[in-house]
Design an enzyme around this catalytic site. Structure first.
Site, PDB file in Angstrom:
ATOM      1  CE1 TYR A  12      -3.183   2.966   0.834  1.00  0.00           C
ATOM      2  CE2 TYR A  12      -2.566   2.745   3.157  1.00  0.00           C
ATOM      3  CZ  TYR A  12      -3.244   3.413   2.150  1.00  0.00           C
ATOM      4  OH  TYR A  12      -3.995   4.517   2.466  1.00  0.00           O
ATOM      5  CB  SER A 129       4.120   2.228  13.581  1.00  0.00           C
ATOM      6  OG  SER A 129       2.851   2.314  14.166  1.00  0.00           O
ATOM      7  CE1 TYR A 155       3.549  -3.624  12.085  1.00  0.00           C
ATOM      8  CE2 TYR A 155       2.145  -2.308  13.522  1.00  0.00           C
ATOM      9  CZ  TYR A 155       2.938  -2.416  12.397  1.00  0.00           C
ATOM     10  OH  TYR A 155       3.139  -1.335  11.590  1.00  0.00           O
ATOM     11  CE  LYS A 159       6.533  -1.473  11.469  1.00  0.00           C
ATOM     12  NZ  LYS A 159       7.277  -1.653  10.216  1.00  0.00           N
TER      13      LYS A 159
HETATM   14  N1  LIG Z   1      -0.601   0.936   6.882  1.00  0.00           N
HETATM   15  C1  LIG Z   1      -0.450   1.387   8.116  1.00  0.00           C
HETATM   16  O1  LIG Z   1      -1.441   1.734   8.782  1.00  0.00           O
HETATM   17  C2  LIG Z   1       0.919   1.508   8.741  1.00  0.00           C
HETATM   18  C3  LIG Z   1       1.103   2.302   9.888  1.00  0.00           C
HETATM   19  C4  LIG Z   1       2.379   2.386  10.445  1.00  0.00           C
HETATM   20  C5  LIG Z   1       3.437   1.679   9.895  1.00  0.00           C
HETATM   21  N2  LIG Z   1       3.228   0.905   8.796  1.00  0.00           N
HETATM   22  C6  LIG Z   1       4.351   0.152   8.247  1.00  0.00           C
HETATM   23  O2  LIG Z   1       4.581   0.579   6.931  1.00  0.00           O
HETATM   24  C7  LIG Z   1       5.069  -0.504   6.129  1.00  0.00           C
HETATM   25  C8  LIG Z   1       4.212  -0.622   4.887  1.00  0.00           C
HETATM   26  O3  LIG Z   1       2.862  -0.779   5.270  1.00  0.00           O
HETATM   27  P1  LIG Z   1       1.723  -1.055   4.221  1.00  0.00           P
HETATM   28  O4  LIG Z   1       0.461  -0.590   4.824  1.00  0.00           O
HETATM   29  O5  LIG Z   1       2.121  -0.553   2.890  1.00  0.00           O
HETATM   30  O6  LIG Z   1       1.727  -2.638   4.250  1.00  0.00           O
HETATM   31  P2  LIG Z   1       1.571  -3.685   3.058  1.00  0.00           P
HETATM   32  O7  LIG Z   1       1.355  -5.016   3.690  1.00  0.00           O
HETATM   33  O8  LIG Z   1       0.570  -3.203   2.073  1.00  0.00           O
HETATM   34  O9  LIG Z   1       3.022  -3.622   2.371  1.00  0.00           O
HETATM   35  C9  LIG Z   1       4.111  -4.329   2.875  1.00  0.00           C
HETATM   36  C10 LIG Z   1       4.700  -5.109   1.725  1.00  0.00           C
HETATM   37  O10 LIG Z   1       5.858  -5.811   2.186  1.00  0.00           O
HETATM   38  C11 LIG Z   1       5.878  -7.097   1.591  1.00  0.00           C
HETATM   39  N3  LIG Z   1       6.712  -7.942   2.451  1.00  0.00           N
HETATM   40  C12 LIG Z   1       6.488  -8.289   3.750  1.00  0.00           C
HETATM   41  N4  LIG Z   1       7.511  -9.036   4.210  1.00  0.00           N
HETATM   42  C13 LIG Z   1       8.394  -9.157   3.180  1.00  0.00           C
HETATM   43  C14 LIG Z   1       9.657  -9.798   3.038  1.00  0.00           C
HETATM   44  N5  LIG Z   1      10.213 -10.487   4.041  1.00  0.00           N
HETATM   45  N6  LIG Z   1      10.290  -9.703   1.858  1.00  0.00           N
HETATM   46  C15 LIG Z   1       9.739  -9.008   0.812  1.00  0.00           C
HETATM   47  N7  LIG Z   1       8.559  -8.381   0.894  1.00  0.00           N
HETATM   48  C16 LIG Z   1       7.898  -8.452   2.072  1.00  0.00           C
HETATM   49  C17 LIG Z   1       4.422  -7.497   1.489  1.00  0.00           C
HETATM   50  O11 LIG Z   1       4.191  -8.462   0.491  1.00  0.00           O
HETATM   51  C18 LIG Z   1       3.759  -6.170   1.149  1.00  0.00           C
HETATM   52  O12 LIG Z   1       3.655  -5.970  -0.246  1.00  0.00           O
HETATM   53  C19 LIG Z   1       5.022  -1.742   7.010  1.00  0.00           C
HETATM   54  O13 LIG Z   1       6.307  -1.978   7.552  1.00  0.00           O
HETATM   55  C20 LIG Z   1       4.064  -1.328   8.124  1.00  0.00           C
HETATM   56  O14 LIG Z   1       4.332  -1.995   9.332  1.00  0.00           O
HETATM   57  C21 LIG Z   1       1.996   0.819   8.201  1.00  0.00           C
END
Ligand SMILES: NC(=O)c1ccc[n+]([C@@H]2O[C@H](COP(=O)([O-])OP(=O)(O)OC[C@H]3O[C@@H](n4cnc5c(N)ncnc54)[C@H](O)[C@@H]3O)[C@@H](O)[C@H]2O)c1
Length: 348
Positions: A12, A129, A155, A159
């Protein structure tokens, strides 16, 4: 132009950030293992990138925990900085299967660090986060004074631990590392084209994808968890940020790493709007965006929810001029546009 590696770039936030970086002229390399995304997301991003920027990115399917795989990526393209999005993020699943989260999230960061050391790459932007903050008495979180520690879920604790790994490694001087850890508040919305957006698997964990799934008829009603909190309308208040603004923050962080000398080895920076909206205010924004009332029911409070938390945002503004531009109505409009065009996410 500089070449930036985006781990988790099929997801995302990573996909929106890739588009922004391509738009300002950076070269982009994406790696993703599709554990929470799909090749269709890469196809959609590729088509949109070509249309909006006239540029393409390199894509490698593979696991960031796999050092041999990462080495092939670094050998193929000279990487100048990294944005590390790859991680598992489902809070509920992390409570049920914590080891899976510690394994993937910590190992991916450690493997990246080892590979960066080998190839002399020093710039690291980390997806952190607001969940790293563990001070229940605070409503407005400040990087310098709010306590960071054991989070409310495994989770969140991954972080915290990743930040500590990055900070300790940077301060040790073992690798000449410069880290900017961006502590996101609540990312929502989608690209204004409606061609990329959040595509949760199963029941959405977050408020706005749930609302849009109700609006599009995939779910009957939204459950509002408690309306008896000490807030003006009784529902919980959060700091929402449009994913396009969040992508801009990543661009500014990378630019700072590449262009500013004499940076601290490790810096943690809140990325939010600084404004809070209640659940009822968010529902009203979606009522306006969709043009009809979103059905909801108030149910019991959910364990662990805080009444209110929002970001202090002065540091991001001071260090790299970041402020949000898009409003809660933009967030609702764009989230709805994406869901309405793609009721089943990238499968439509
Ligand atoms: N969306 C939120 O609300 C939010 C809030 C705070 C922090 N984050 C952090 O931001 C980052 C991105 O979030 P997002 O919402 O885009 O999540 P998402 O799940 O849409 O994207 C994460 C991507 O990482 C890939 N992935 C996971 N582990 C992997 C690995 N070992 N090797 C290769 N690819 C891998 C997944 O396939 C996915 O496409 C994450 O680390 C998440 O913890 C997200």
């Amino acid at each position: 132009m500089s070449r930036i590696l985006i781990t988790g770039g099929a997801g995302y936030i990573g996909s929106h950030t890739a588009l922004t970086l391509l738009g300002v002229g950076y070269d982009v390399v994406i790696v993703d293992n599709f554990s929470n995304s799909s090749p269709k997301a890469v196809d959609a991003l590729s088509a949109l990138a070509l249309k909006e920027t006239g540029k393409q990115f390199a894509f490698y399917e593979g696991d960031v925990c796999d050092g041999a795989f990462l080495r092939t990526v670094f050998e193929a393209d000279k990487i100048e900085a990294i944005i590390h999005f790859a991680g598992l993020k489902a809070v509920g699943e992390s409570v049920a299967i914590p080891a899976k989260y510690y394994d993937n999230n910590l190992r991916s960061t450690l493997t990246l660090l080892n590979t960066m050391k080998e190839f002399g790459v020093t710039g690291f932007v980390f997806s952190s986060s607001a969940t790293v903050y563990s001070d229940p008495g605070v409503t407005k979180y400040d990087e310098a004074t709010t306590r960071v520690g054991r989070a409310s879920s495994p989770y969140g604790t991954t972080k915290v631990m990743q930040e500590w790994i990055l900070e300790d490694t940077a301060l040790s001087g073992e690798i000449p590392l410069k880290v900017i850890s961006l502590r996101y508040f609540n990312p929502v919305g989608a690209h204004s084209s409606g061609e990329i957006g959040e595509s949760p698997q199963g029941i959405p964990n977050n408020l706005t994808p749930f609302i849009t799934q109700v609006a599009v008829g995939k779910r009957e009603f939204l459950s509002v968890f408690g309306d008896d909190y000490p807030t003006p309308d009784g529902t919980c208040i959060r700091d929402y940020i449009h994913v396009t603004d969040l992508a801009e923050a990543h661009y500014l962080a990378v630019k700072r790493l590449l262009e500013v000398d004499d940076l601290p080895m490790f810096d943690a920076i809140n990325i939010g709007s600084g404004n809070g909206y209640s659940v009822f205010e968010v529902i009203s924004a979606f009522d306006r965006a969709v043009g009809k009332k979103i059905p909801y029911k108030v149910v019991a409070r959910r364990g662990g929810d805080l009444a209110e938390f929002t970001a202090k945002t002065e540091k991001a503004k001071k260090l790299f001029g970041f402020t949000t531009k898009l409003t809660i109505d933009d967030m609702a409009k764009d989230a709805w546009n994406w869901q309405n065009k793609h009721p089943n996410g990238f499968d439509d």
